[in-house]
Design a protein around this motif. Structure first.
Motif, PDB file in Angstrom:
ATOM      1  N   SER A  14       0.817  -1.215   0.000  1.00 24.50           N
ATOM      2  CA  SER A  14       0.000   0.000   0.000  1.00 24.50           C
ATOM      3  C   SER A  14       0.853   1.269   0.000  1.00 24.50           C
ATOM      4  O   SER A  14       0.397   2.318  -0.471  1.00 24.50           O
ATOM      5  N   PRO A  16       3.702   2.153  -1.793  1.00 23.54           N
ATOM      6  CA  PRO A  16       3.914   2.730  -3.134  1.00 23.54           C
ATOM      7  C   PRO A  16       2.616   3.204  -3.781  1.00 23.54           C
ATOM      8  O   PRO A  16       2.607   4.199  -4.504  1.00 23.54           O
ATOM      9  N   LEU A  17       1.522   2.507  -3.508  1.00 23.08           N
ATOM     10  CA  LEU A  17       0.239   2.937  -4.073  1.00 23.08           C
ATOM     11  C   LEU A  17      -0.173   4.299  -3.522  1.00 23.08           C
ATOM     12  O   LEU A  17      -0.678   5.152  -4.255  1.00 23.08           O
ATOM     13  N   LEU A  19       1.888   6.560  -2.435  1.00 22.18           N
ATOM     14  CA  LEU A  19       2.826   7.545  -2.964  1.00 22.18           C
ATOM     15  C   LEU A  19       2.557   7.878  -4.433  1.00 22.18           C
ATOM     16  O   LEU A  19       3.043   8.890  -4.940  1.00 22.18           O
ATOM     17  N   LEU A  20       1.763   7.052  -5.095  1.00 24.65           N
ATOM     18  CA  LEU A  20       1.369   7.361  -6.464  1.00 24.65           C
ATOM     19  C   LEU A  20       0.412   8.547  -6.530  1.00 24.65           C
ATOM     20  O   LEU A  20       0.342   9.227  -7.546  1.00 24.65           O
ATOM     21  N   ILE A  21      -0.314   8.803  -5.449  1.00 18.50           N
ATOM     22  CA  ILE A  21      -1.289   9.900  -5.440  1.00 18.50           C
ATOM     23  C   ILE A  21      -0.607  11.244  -5.693  1.00 18.50           C
ATOM     24  O   ILE A  21      -0.993  11.961  -6.616  1.00 18.50           O
ATOM     25  N   LEU A  23       2.340  11.702  -6.939  1.00 16.03           N
ATOM     26  CA  LEU A  23       3.053  11.597  -8.208  1.00 16.03           C
ATOM     27  C   LEU A  23       2.117  11.896  -9.380  1.00 16.03           C
ATOM     28  O   LEU A  23       2.460  12.654 -10.284  1.00 16.03           O
ATOM     29  N   VAL A  24       0.916  11.346  -9.340  1.00 12.63           N
ATOM     30  CA  VAL A  24      -0.067  11.616 -10.386  1.00 12.63           C
ATOM     31  C   VAL A  24      -0.544  13.059 -10.305  1.00 12.63           C
ATOM     32  O   VAL A  24      -0.701  13.738 -11.321  1.00 12.63           O
ATOM     33  N   GLN A  27       1.451  15.610 -12.107  1.00 10.84           N
ATOM     34  CA  GLN A  27       1.317  15.645 -13.560  1.00 10.84           C
ATOM     35  C   GLN A  27       0.195  16.577 -14.019  1.00 10.84           C
ATOM     36  O   GLN A  27       0.191  17.045 -15.152  1.00 10.84           O
ATOM     37  N   TRP A  34       6.510  17.893  -5.344  1.00  9.07           N
ATOM     38  CA  TRP A  34       7.272  17.030  -4.463  1.00  9.07           C
ATOM     39  C   TRP A  34       8.603  16.706  -5.112  1.00  9.07           C
ATOM     40  O   TRP A  34       8.688  16.459  -6.309  1.00  9.07           O
ATOM     41  N   PHE A  39       9.243  12.379  -1.247  1.00 14.38           N
ATOM     42  CA  PHE A  39       8.765  11.008  -1.407  1.00 14.38           C
ATOM     43  C   PHE A  39       9.444  10.061  -0.424  1.00 14.38           C
ATOM     44  O   PHE A  39       8.808   9.158   0.120  1.00 14.38           O
ATOM     45  N   GLY A  43       7.420   8.089   2.407  1.00 12.47           N
ATOM     46  CA  GLY A  43       7.534   6.633   2.436  1.00 12.47           C
ATOM     47  C   GLY A  43       8.008   6.130   3.786  1.00 12.47           C
ATOM     48  O   GLY A  43       7.497   5.135   4.308  1.00 12.47           O
TER      49      GLY A  43
END
Length: 96
Positions: A14, A16-17, A19-21, A23-24, A27, A34, A39, A43
């Motif tokens: 969970s 990395p998932l 931390l994708l928030i 990251l997306v 974009q 960040w 990150f 983490g």
């Protein structure tokens, strides 16, 4: 697999998932900025909170104590995160 190992794997997957928030979001918005250190710190905080909760769930047998300790861990996690993000307490660690 036992329940404990399955729960540990879920915690580790969970992170990395989650931390994708950001990251997306980076974009699509210029407001989310960040860096690598952000990150890494996020983490580390998620890993520490998750593993500490896992330890409580493994070692504490009384349900009321489990809930109170897990809530305390989550509260500390959220307070540290808020302090690092916006400096609600004004310490030297604040991000603002």
């Amino acid at each position: 697999m036992t329940i404990q190992i399955t729960r540990l794997v879920r915690i580790l997957m969970s992170i990395p998932l989650l931390l994708l928030i950001p990251l997306v979001a980076m974009q699509f918005s210029a407001e989310v900025q960040w860096g690598l250190l952000d990150f890494m710190v996020a983490g580390f905080l998620l890993l520490t909170a998750g593993l500490t909760i896992e330890l409580v769930l493994r070692k504490v047998t009384e349900p009321r104590q489990r809930v109170l300790l897990c809530l305390a861990i989550l509260a500390v996690f959220l307070l540290v995160w808020a302090e690092l993000a916006v400096g609600i307490f004004g310490t030297a660690l604040s991000g603002s």
